[in-house]
Design an enzyme around this catalytic site. Structure first.
Site, PDB file in Angstrom:
ATOM      1  N   HIS A   1       0.843  -1.211   0.000  1.00 46.65           N
ATOM      2  CA  HIS A   1       0.000   0.000   0.000  1.00 46.65           C
ATOM      3  C   HIS A   1       0.873   1.254   0.000  1.00 46.65           C
ATOM      4  CE1 HIS A   1      -2.997  -2.716   2.302  1.00 46.65           C
ATOM      5  NE2 HIS A   1      -3.563  -2.463   1.140  1.00 46.65           N
TER       6      HIS A   1
ATOM      7  N   ARG B   1      -1.817  -6.320  -7.922  1.00 44.33           N
ATOM      8  CA  ARG B   1      -0.676  -7.175  -7.598  1.00 44.33           C
ATOM      9  C   ARG B   1      -0.468  -8.270  -8.625  1.00 44.33           C
ATOM     10  NH1 ARG B   1      -3.084  -8.470  -1.825  1.00 44.33           N
ATOM     11  NH2 ARG B   1      -4.810  -8.621  -3.270  1.00 44.33           N
TER      12      ARG B   1
ATOM     13  N   LYS C   1     -15.452  -7.925   6.255  1.00 45.42           N
ATOM     14  CA  LYS C   1     -14.985  -8.753   7.370  1.00 45.42           C
ATOM     15  C   LYS C   1     -14.717  -7.838   8.563  1.00 45.42           C
ATOM     16  CE  LYS C   1     -12.139  -9.834   4.162  1.00 45.42           C
ATOM     17  NZ  LYS C   1     -10.881 -10.067   3.504  1.00 45.42           N
TER      18      LYS C   1
END
Ligand code: PNS
Length: 164
Positions: free
Chosen positions: A17, A95, A41
């Site tokens: 990040h 990614r 979550k």
């Protein structure tokens, strides 16, 4: 002034990040790191901890850009928060190919809702491309060393969570 919004859960922030924040700051004059208040979550770190950790990580790792970075929590739609901050762009990191499908869907959906806001992707640096906040938490909670994956501000907090 060109402003980009970098939304995410940041539970916790990783070197991946930070790399995106650093690179976004080379393209945009102001970067708003937008911490989603209620990720799907239950987060390990609460909103305040995530905001503080991001601020400490930026101060530790890239103090030269700190004055152009804003860190704020949000709920609701990312595009609404981007509008409220006058951000013309949303920044996300990619990614691997596995990220692409969901990111493409989000980018198209956001553009449908807010045609004036475009999404810009940075390919996460190769050395950080394996990183995920979920794995970092799992490793730390099982007693592993995450020192090369997250800024010190995060590893300090993770260590105190597991009582080390
Ligand atoms: O770090 P994450 O969990 O991959 O970030 C996901 C995030 C926060 C970018 C995404 O869940 C989001 O934008 N949530 C806010 C609600 C919203 O705008 N949903 C519609 C997205 S198309």
């Amino acid at each position: 002034m060109s402003t980009a919004l970098y939304p995410g859960s940041f539970d916790p922030i990783t070197f991946g990040h930070l790399d995106v924040i650093r690179r976004a700051a080379t393209v945009f004059e102001r970067v708003v790191v937008a911490v989603l208040r209620n990720p799907r979550k239950a987060p390990l770190f609460d909103e305040q901890e995530r905001i503080e950790t991001i601020g400490e990580a930026i101060a530790e790792e890239c103090p030269d850009i700190a004055d152009r970075i804003e860190i704020a929590a949000f709920d609701g739609l990312t595009v609404d928060f981007a509008r409220s901050r006058s951000a013309g762009f949303i920044v996300r990191g990619l990614r691997a190919v596995s990220d692409f499908e969901s990111e493409l869907q989000m980018a198209h959906t956001n553009r449908k809702m807010a045609p004036g806001i475009d999404t810009v992707f940075f390919m996460t640096a190769l050395e950080h491309s394996y990183l995920s906040s979920t794995l970092v938490k799992e490793i730390a909670l099982l007693g592993g060393d995450v020192g090369e994956m997250v800024p010190q501000a995060v590893s300090r907090r993770l260590r105190s969570r597991v009582g080390l």
